[in-house]
Each structure stands twice: as structure tokens, then as C-alpha cells.
Design an enzyme around this catalytic site. Sequence first.
Site, PDB file in Angstrom:
ATOM      1  N   GLY A 180      -5.480   0.515  -9.888  1.00 16.84           N
ATOM      2  CA  GLY A 180      -4.575  -0.502  -9.380  1.00 16.84           C
ATOM      3  C   GLY A 180      -3.662   0.050  -8.306  1.00 16.84           C
ATOM      4  N   SER A 181      -2.519  -0.580  -8.148  1.00 18.68           N
ATOM      5  CA  SER A 181      -1.589  -0.205  -7.083  1.00 18.68           C
ATOM      6  C   SER A 181      -0.836   1.073  -7.424  1.00 18.68           C
ATOM      7  CB  SER A 181      -0.591  -1.341  -6.843  1.00 18.68           C
ATOM      8  OG  SER A 181       0.309  -1.455  -7.936  1.00 18.68           O
ATOM      9  N   GLU A 200       2.334   1.490  -7.076  1.00 15.39           N
ATOM     10  CA  GLU A 200       3.595   1.142  -7.729  1.00 15.39           C
ATOM     11  C   GLU A 200       3.405   1.009  -9.236  1.00 15.39           C
ATOM     12  OE1 GLU A 200       3.812   0.619  -3.598  1.00 15.39           O
ATOM     13  OE2 GLU A 200       2.390  -0.318  -4.975  1.00 15.39           O
ATOM     14  N   GLY A 210       0.833   2.145 -10.947  1.00 17.19           N
ATOM     15  CA  GLY A 210       0.334   3.427 -11.438  1.00 17.19           C
ATOM     16  C   GLY A 210       1.436   4.423 -11.682  1.00 17.19           C
ATOM     17  N   GLU A 254      -6.566   5.901 -10.424  1.00 17.44           N
ATOM     18  CA  GLU A 254      -7.267   5.620  -9.168  1.00 17.44           C
ATOM     19  C   GLU A 254      -6.463   4.519  -8.494  1.00 17.44           C
ATOM     20  OE1 GLU A 254      -8.905   4.288  -6.270  1.00 17.44           O
ATOM     21  OE2 GLU A 254     -10.287   3.218  -7.587  1.00 17.44           O
TER      22      GLU A 254
END
Length: 521
Positions: free
Chosen positions: A256-257, A259, A261, A278
Site C-alpha cells: 500500500g501507500s 503513509e 505503511g 511493499e
Amino acid sequence: MRVGLMYTMRRMGTASAQSKHAAILQELGIQSATVNAGVYSGGAWEMGLGARYTAVSPVTNAPLAHVSTASVAQLDAAIAAARDAQRHWRTVPAPVRGDIVRQIRDRLARHKHALGSLVSLEVGKIYAEGVGEIQEYIDICDFATGLSRSLNGSVIPSERPGHFMMEQYHPLGLVVNFPAAVAGWNVALALITGNATLWKPAPSTPLTAIAITNIIHDVLRENNLPGALHTLVCGGTDIGAHIAASPLVDLVSFTGSTEVGRTVGSVVQSRFGKLLLELGGNNAIIVNNDADLDLAVRACLFAAVGTAGQRCTTTRRLFLHEDIHDTFVERLVKAYAQVKIGDPLQEGVLCGPLHTKNAVEQYKKAIEAVKATPNGKILVGGKVLDGPGNFVEPTITSVPADAPVAQHEVFVPILHVSKIKNLEEGIKFNNQVKQGLSSSLFTSNISDVFKWTGPAGSDCGIVNVNIPTNGAEIGGAFGGEKETGGGRESGSDSWKQYCRRQTATINYSGALPLAQGIKFE
């Protein structure tokens, strides 16, 4: 320089389309008329006790199906069931586990076209890319099946006489994928290494997750194995937060993003859990003045427009040598003009819709940011298309390489083009962003190839030459550096992340010599 894009929305009649969609859902066990259970803990499917979610088609924003989401109590029950199932699974020989993954592979292949169509319906990928995503799951199952017979440790020479030292890998426990477009990579490798899995799909893509879980469940049931080896929990942020914090989850794999993560990573690391991230990828292509321009134009078109710019490896920045800049831009703009935008299940369409309405808003904000950038220009595209779906024009901009708008990934089909003087300048601009996933250089100069792939070259986890930034094969470890998260999934030795590593020393000498020659008598 502006060239109109081709926009086609030739659709089948409403009744015909609905009939085809219903047949796809029915083949995969998805109910279109009633609410689908969103929790699978290994026995029967359960209606989630959380909120109801409606999966919608990004082509029309019309409902596809309804899914019940889990409560935290149901998540805890699924975690407990998965951990219980794993206690048996970890003792099953790895080649036997590999044969189960092979059977999952065969069942996925049987339903590949229906699953690929479902990806198109739910996500908006064109049919070829939807089927390609399922083929990737099939391929990683092939890889994992072979790997199950070669999960090798190592023998290490001991410095002490009469001692044997070895390193080996054991199952980790429970692996959770949330929310992951590459869940197949995790599931296949986690299963052959002796782990149970729990899948929390993205809230906007529950149907594909339910369909694949149905397939895996059938294989496990036919082999008299506990269904809880692969559990599924649909839900929102409360479910995700509980997963990250749970000490019963051994490995969290998050796609995901950056932010989100960063938050997930902080929570998991605070309890000393294992983490596989990732995250974002502000990927770049450099085209040298000695490159094959035909090859590079085709590659840039696919890399920037494929999946409507919604791949983690999509090309978002393009650095062109000043000698070929104008010629290349002219050819690329003409290539964009040939792209058909429309219903992803229609033949000839190369660019489907954005996945959500929010993505359309992000696209609009990015376009305005380009217009507000000194010397920023829209070369082609830049518009949201009229209609019921989430359609936008794939866009090429001209901005300075260090412009703020080019420093951040926006998950939409916008390609920022900048002029460079030489490869060294291109490497500097490639490396200046905070993400480090994928990168590519087009050149015929062998010296530049090794400069680009060497220690002073690209700082990304994926470094390509004369191929685009996207379309990674499953045989190589996939992942990136810096704010991309540092995780590695799929091929190579990434299977080790799903294991606990053990060094064992066995004394068969009858004496007790100590390491480092220490005398303690």
C-alpha cells in the site's frame, strides 16, 4: 502540443452485460442478489458482524455485489483457527506441501478467465491485464512447488573438533497479507514453508479475494486438510489495526501507500513482529541519446498507461537526453493518441477506469499542481472524461526534473517528462526521490549499462535496462529501497522471510571445547 485521446464506451446492451457479469460471479461463487459472507475461518463461510460493503464497478459505479465485513471478535477467531491449523501443517514434509500448492495452481488455471474478468469488473484493469494478474498467481505457485524440494539450509564448518554446525529454516507461524495485490506471492511461499495464512483484502476488492479463497478451500477440503490454513477476513481500518497489533500474527505483509505503511510498520515493530513492506514507487525511465527509440517509446507507453497508471511499478517520471528529447516527446504524444479508453472488457481498449472516485480527485489535484508549476505544461491529456465511471485521460506533462509535483507518487496515469544533459544527471534525478522501487535505462552503450546497475547507479530495488519499469517476473525478488519499505517478495530467496532462522551446533565429541579457545575449568 496537444493531441486528442480516443475514448470509446461501446458497451453491450445493459441486459447482455448484466447477464455476462452474473455468469462470471456465479462461476466463482459470488452472489449478486444477496449479501456475501466476508469471513472464512476454515469451516463454513460466516456473515461478518461488521459493516456491509458494496463492491462497485469502476466502469459505471454501479453495484456488483454486497459483502459483510468482520468484527474484531471474528478476526480473533480466524487467527486462532489459523494458528491451530498450522501446528499440523508445519510437520508435513515440504514436498507434500508443495503438491498442495500445485493443486491450487491447477484449480486457478481452470478458472483463469473468469477470475481475470472479475479483476476487470472489480478493479478496472483491461481483460488482458486481469488475466495476467491471475497468471502471475499461477506462475508463483509453479515456482513455489519446485522450491518445496529445495528449501536448503547450510552446513558451516565448526572451529571445535567433534562438533557439527548447521543453519536451517523452520515455519514461522501465521502470515497475514493485508491489503495485498500480490497476495498470491505471499500465500504460495507461506504455504510451502509451513505457515498458515490470513488474507485481509483491500476494502474495495473483496470479491476477487472471496473467489480465490473459495478455490483454495476446495483444494484443502479435497485433501482432508484444515480450511483454516487459508483464512479470509474482510474489513476496514479497525481490522487492519488489530492485525498489526496482534502478537499472534508472526509476519505482516503489507502492500500500500508509504503513509499507511509507516503506521503499520511502527505498530508491528513495537511488538517485535516480522514485517514485509511493499510501498510507494515513484519510478523513472531514462532514455539515453544512443537508445533504440522505437523500443523505448513502446516501453514507455505500456509502463505509463498500462493498468491506467495504477501499478506500483508504473512509470511516473521520464528523463530524456537533450539530443533526442523533442523527437521522443513528439512520438510518444502520437502513441498516446492511439490509446483507446473505455470498458476494460471491451476488445481493443487499452486503458480502463481508475479504481475509485477518490483516485479521480487525486488525478485532478495533480493536474492542477502541474499547471501551478513554473514552466509546467500539459502536453497531452489532463481531463476527466464525462460519464458514469472513473475515466480520465492518460496524461503527459513537461516539468523541471526537480519540480515538487514530480517528487511524490500519485497513483494515476500521469507521466512527468524532463530533459537531461547526460546519464549522470539522469541518475541524480532518478535517485533524488524518497521512493526506490523500480527504474529503467534505455541505451546501447555497455559502459552505461554497468554504470547504471553498479553501486553509483540507480538506488532502486529493481534496476532494468531496455525494458520498462513494470512487468516484473516472479523469479526475481520483488521490492524496493528507501520509503518503498525494503521488503522482498516473490522469487529468489525471499522464501526465507516466511521462516524462522536457526543455527544448530551438535557436539558429538564427548569433550567440551569452548569457542574462541576459552578455558573455563
